[in-house]
Motif scaffolding. Structure first.
Motif, PDB file in Angstrom:
ATOM      1  N   ARG A 150      -5.542  -7.016 -12.294  1.00 24.16           N
ATOM      2  CA  ARG A 150      -4.692  -7.091 -11.534  1.00 24.16           C
ATOM      3  C   ARG A 150      -5.213  -4.648 -11.478  1.00 24.16           C
ATOM      4  O   ARG A 150      -3.972  -4.717 -11.777  1.00 24.16           O
ATOM      5  N   THR A 170       1.126  12.201 -10.217  1.00 25.68           N
ATOM      6  CA  THR A 170       0.236  12.619 -10.567  1.00 25.68           C
ATOM      7  C   THR A 170      -0.731  13.744  -9.886  1.00 25.68           C
ATOM      8  O   THR A 170      -0.918  15.156 -11.147  1.00 25.68           O
ATOM      9  N   CYS A 210      -5.594  -1.278 -10.605  1.00 27.78           N
ATOM     10  CA  CYS A 210      -5.330  -0.661  -8.988  1.00 27.78           C
ATOM     11  C   CYS A 210      -6.423  -0.891  -8.480  1.00 27.78           C
ATOM     12  O   CYS A 210      -7.370  -0.476  -7.853  1.00 27.78           O
ATOM     13  N   VAL A 211      -6.150  -1.396  -7.095  1.00 25.72           N
ATOM     14  CA  VAL A 211      -6.894  -1.108  -5.910  1.00 25.72           C
ATOM     15  C   VAL A 211      -7.195  -0.391  -5.329  1.00 25.72           C
ATOM     16  O   VAL A 211      -8.174  -0.719  -4.313  1.00 25.72           O
ATOM     17  N   ALA A 271       2.155   1.663  -3.537  1.00 28.71           N
ATOM     18  CA  ALA A 271       1.990   1.704  -4.510  1.00 28.71           C
ATOM     19  C   ALA A 271       0.978   3.265  -4.531  1.00 28.71           C
ATOM     20  O   ALA A 271       0.435   3.636  -5.439  1.00 28.71           O
ATOM     21  N   GLY A 272       0.767   3.601  -3.048  1.00 28.05           N
ATOM     22  CA  GLY A 272      -0.264   4.659  -2.736  1.00 28.05           C
ATOM     23  C   GLY A 272       0.729   5.721  -2.376  1.00 28.05           C
ATOM     24  O   GLY A 272      -0.154   6.946  -2.495  1.00 28.05           O
ATOM     25  N   THR A 281       3.412   7.685  -6.627  1.00 28.00           N
ATOM     26  CA  THR A 281       2.275   7.667  -7.698  1.00 28.00           C
ATOM     27  C   THR A 281       1.485   8.998  -7.160  1.00 28.00           C
ATOM     28  O   THR A 281       1.075   9.889  -8.306  1.00 28.00           O
ATOM     29  N   LEU A 338       3.347  -3.044 -16.144  1.00 24.12           N
ATOM     30  CA  LEU A 338       3.711  -3.660 -15.105  1.00 24.12           C
ATOM     31  C   LEU A 338       3.782  -5.201 -15.713  1.00 24.12           C
ATOM     32  O   LEU A 338       3.390  -5.453 -17.347  1.00 24.12           O
ATOM     33  N   ARG A 392       3.030  -8.716 -17.966  1.00 23.80           N
ATOM     34  CA  ARG A 392       2.375  -9.993 -17.513  1.00 23.80           C
ATOM     35  C   ARG A 392       2.977 -10.437 -18.799  1.00 23.80           C
ATOM     36  O   ARG A 392       2.929 -10.559 -19.923  1.00 23.80           O
ATOM     37  N   GLN A 425       0.857  -1.393   0.183  1.00 26.73           N
ATOM     38  CA  GLN A 425       0.210  -0.126  -0.146  1.00 26.73           C
ATOM     39  C   GLN A 425       0.925   1.260  -0.093  1.00 26.73           C
ATOM     40  O   GLN A 425       0.468   2.234  -0.692  1.00 26.73           O
ATOM     41  N   PRO A 450      -4.818   5.210 -16.761  1.00 24.33           N
ATOM     42  CA  PRO A 450      -4.176   5.582 -15.256  1.00 24.33           C
ATOM     43  C   PRO A 450      -4.463   4.357 -14.721  1.00 24.33           C
ATOM     44  O   PRO A 450      -2.774   4.148 -13.716  1.00 24.33           O
ATOM     45  N   PHE A 451      -5.063   3.615 -14.586  1.00 25.86           N
ATOM     46  CA  PHE A 451      -5.017   2.687 -13.199  1.00 25.86           C
ATOM     47  C   PHE A 451      -5.814   0.933 -13.696  1.00 25.86           C
ATOM     48  O   PHE A 451      -5.390   0.059 -12.508  1.00 25.86           O
TER      49      PHE A 451
HETATM   50  C1  HEM Z   1      -3.220   8.321  -9.305  1.00 25.42           C
HETATM   51  C2  HEM Z   1      -2.883   7.041  -8.338  1.00 25.42           C
HETATM   52  C3  HEM Z   1      -2.144   5.978  -8.719  1.00 25.42           C
HETATM   53  C4  HEM Z   1      -2.040   5.438 -10.009  1.00 25.42           C
HETATM   54  C5  HEM Z   1      -1.798   5.875 -11.435  1.00 25.42           C
HETATM   55  C6  HEM Z   1      -2.051   4.413  -9.976  1.00 25.42           C
HETATM   56  C7  HEM Z   1      -2.048   3.169 -11.159  1.00 25.42           C
HETATM   57  C8  HEM Z   1      -1.537   1.287 -10.626  1.00 25.42           C
HETATM   58  C9  HEM Z   1      -2.028   0.759 -11.629  1.00 25.42           C
HETATM   59  C10 HEM Z   1      -1.376   0.936 -13.391  1.00 25.42           C
HETATM   60  C11 HEM Z   1      -2.115  -0.504 -11.136  1.00 25.42           C
HETATM   61  C12 HEM Z   1      -1.775  -1.655 -11.847  1.00 25.42           C
HETATM   62  C13 HEM Z   1      -0.533  -2.351 -11.870  1.00 25.42           C
HETATM   63  C14 HEM Z   1       0.104  -3.646 -12.761  1.00 25.42           C
HETATM   64  O1  HEM Z   1      -0.304  -3.255 -14.381  1.00 25.42           O
HETATM   65  O2  HEM Z   1       0.163  -4.569 -11.969  1.00 25.42           O
HETATM   66  C15 HEM Z   1      -1.728  -0.738 -10.126  1.00 25.42           C
HETATM   67  C16 HEM Z   1      -1.850  -1.163  -8.817  1.00 25.42           C
HETATM   68  C17 HEM Z   1      -1.803  -0.706  -7.290  1.00 25.42           C
HETATM   69  N1  HEM Z   1      -2.781  -0.007  -6.764  1.00 25.42           N
HETATM   70 FE1  HEM Z   1      -2.711   1.970  -7.605  1.00 25.42          FE
HETATM   71  N2  HEM Z   1      -2.370   3.392  -8.470  1.00 25.42           N
HETATM   72  C18 HEM Z   1      -3.098   5.301  -7.713  1.00 25.42           C
HETATM   73  C19 HEM Z   1      -3.125   4.815  -6.049  1.00 25.42           C
HETATM   74  C20 HEM Z   1      -3.260   3.839  -5.958  1.00 25.42           C
HETATM   75  C21 HEM Z   1      -3.113   4.197  -4.210  1.00 25.42           C
HETATM   76  C22 HEM Z   1      -3.728   5.056  -3.722  1.00 25.42           C
HETATM   77  C23 HEM Z   1      -3.360   3.181  -3.430  1.00 25.42           C
HETATM   78  C24 HEM Z   1      -3.609   1.962  -2.025  1.00 25.42           C
HETATM   79  C25 HEM Z   1      -4.047   3.170  -1.110  1.00 25.42           C
HETATM   80  C26 HEM Z   1      -2.625   1.632  -4.787  1.00 25.42           C
HETATM   81  C27 HEM Z   1      -2.326   1.331  -4.470  1.00 25.42           C
HETATM   82  C28 HEM Z   1      -2.374  -0.381  -5.372  1.00 25.42           C
HETATM   83  C29 HEM Z   1      -1.613  -1.656  -5.477  1.00 25.42           C
HETATM   84  C30 HEM Z   1      -1.803  -2.003  -3.709  1.00 25.42           C
HETATM   85  C31 HEM Z   1      -2.181  -2.601  -6.452  1.00 25.42           C
HETATM   86  C32 HEM Z   1      -1.542  -4.030  -6.840  1.00 25.42           C
HETATM   87  C33 HEM Z   1      -2.552  -4.022  -6.825  1.00 25.42           C
HETATM   88  C34 HEM Z   1      -3.131  -6.105  -8.155  1.00 25.42           C
HETATM   89  O3  HEM Z   1      -2.010  -6.569  -8.175  1.00 25.42           O
HETATM   90  O4  HEM Z   1      -3.782  -6.616  -7.051  1.00 25.42           O
HETATM   91  N3  HEM Z   1      -2.695   2.626  -5.901  1.00 25.42           N
HETATM   92  N4  HEM Z   1      -2.376   1.229  -9.481  1.00 25.42           N
END
Ligand code: HEM
Length: 369
Positions: free
Chosen positions: A316, A179, A318-319, A171-172, A175, A246, A248, A168, A310-311
């Motif tokens: 998989r 952004t 972004c959670v 990832a959080g 990013t 990421l 795959r 967390q 973006p997410f």
């Molecule tokens: C603007 C902000 C953010 C962007 C652009 C973003 C983007 C992403 C992306 C693209 C992925 C997918 C990665 C993949 O391809 O495997 C991801 C995964 C993830 N993000 Fe975010 N994220 C952001 C904010 C956050 C926040 C605030 C949190 C937590 C509170 C978070 C937690 C996670 C987690 C735990 C994963 C892994 C999910 C998994 O593999 O099941 N992210 N994020």
């Protein structure tokens, strides 16, 4: 979130109070976006902000078991970790001997991974100790992780909880900081390129929604503001924080077909969001222009809807995307409601690690309300 945002605004107010005769003070917004993003994720994931906003620097304190205090540069550690992880992700054959390579990017990056792990492990063991003394009354991600069960209904072990909390944090934090800074830049660049097309509309929406006495935006007031949301989306498109995507693995024995190209079983693929977000065949010839109205429902094609990632998409994805959108809306709404800006940054130069990071974003800033 509100308490951290209030603290942040208090610090920005102090900066504006030191402005020149025209009322404007010069500031690089990038570090300030870092401080707020780290404090918020610290509070969410571990129950306490890192205190970076308060200190106005990339530093936080960890109490060690012997009572001594360790000062750590959290954002720097995370950047180093990102650089080494993405390099080794692209060149996995370097992994076994990366620590022996002469470039300090590798040794420092690998040491950063250890440091980060240490910070998370410390937070988890402190919390477990609090729980034993029945002093734990936190409402945060760590509390939920501690209550959750793993496969077979068994509680998760401390090392599993540590790596979940660390995920967390990693990832959080970066990013959101990268952004939010980029969105502010792109809003201001959009106004600079076409004066009167962005800021008056954003101000009008924010001034109507947020009560005149409020120092910060509340999510209830800004979550459904359409122009704000389009600015956030358009900023995310242009910046593309998770730019390279990421990896795959193709697991179908027959491989996969895409655009008449066959990728056999075992191929490593990724969807580079920067490339997709900047493809003129999808977005049109004004692909490099900040145009929030391309996200109006009536303008958005089904191809653009799919291409905007973006997410990421799928299981998989972004959670944390709802938390991210909440943070981005609150940061952007609070900034543009409370302050006037003059953009000093000609172009937003970025470095590419785990996520795409603005190097700096210089603006002049003064109180608007
Ligand atoms: C603007 C902000 C953010 C962007 C652009 C973003 C983007 C992403 C992306 C693209 C992925 C997918 C990665 C993949 O391809 O495997 C991801 C995964 C993830 N993000 Fe975010 N994220 C952001 C904010 C956050 C926040 C605030 C949190 C937590 C509170 C978070 C937690 C996670 C987690 C735990 C994963 C892994 C999910 C998994 O593999 O099941 N992210 N994020």
């Amino acid at each position: 979130m509100a308490e951290n945002l209030r603290n942040w605004v208090r610090k920005l107010d102090e900066i504006t109070a030191r402005g020149g005769t025209d009322g404007y003070a010069k500031v690089d917004l990038m570090p300030w976006c870092t401080y707020i993003a780290f404090d918020v994720i610290g509070a969410l994931a571990f129950g306490v902000p890192f205190g970076m906003v308060e200190k106005g620097k990339d530093e936080f304190e960890t109490q060690l078991p012997d009572g001594s205090v360790l000062l750590t540069k959290g954002a720097e550690i995370l950047n180093r970790r990102g650089e080494v992880s993405s390099t080794l992700g692209w060149l996995p054959s370097l992994r076994p001997f990366a620590r022996y390579l002469p470039d300090p990017c590798f040794s420092k990056g690998l040491a950063s991974i250890q440091d980060l792990h240490g910070i998370a492990a410390r937070a988890v063991s402190d919390r477990l100790a609090e729980m034993e003394k029945q002093e734990d009354n936190h409402l945060d991600i760590l509390a939920l992780l501690l209550k959750s069960k793993g496969p077979g209904g068994l509680p998760m072990q401390p090392d599993e909880i540590t790596s979940e909390a660390l995920t967390q944090l990693i990832a959080g934090s970066d990013t959101v900081s990268n952004t939010s800074c980029a969105i502010v830049y792109w809003i201001l660049a959009g106004e600079r390129d076409a004066p009167g097309t962005i800021l008056p509309r954003l101000h009008q929406e924010l001034d109507t929604a947020i009560s005149s006495s409020a120092a910060i935006a509340s999510y209830a007031r800004v979550k459904s503001l359409p122009f704000l949301r389009r600015c956030v989306d358009e900023g995310m498109r242009l910046h593309s924080t998770s730019a390279i995507g990421l990896p795959r693995l193709v697991t179908a024995v027959s491989g996969v077909w895409f655009d008449e190209i066959h990728f056999p079983y075992g191929t490593v693929l990724s969807v580079p969001s920067y490339t997709v977000h900047h493809d003129a065949k999808i977005w049109g010839n004004d692909v490099g222009r900040f145009n929030p109205d391309r996200f109006l429902a009536k303008n958005l094609t089904s191809r653009q809807k799919m291409a905007f990632n973006p997410f990421s998409h799928g299981p998989r994805a972004c959670v944390g995307q709802n938390v991210a959108l909440m943070e981005l809306s609150l940061i952007v709404a609070t900034l543009f409601r409370r302050y006037d800006f003059v953009l000093e940054q000609k172009v937003l130069e970025c470095t590419e690690g785990f996520s795409k990071k603005p190097v700096e974003c210089w603006v002049r800033i003064k109180r608007r309300i």
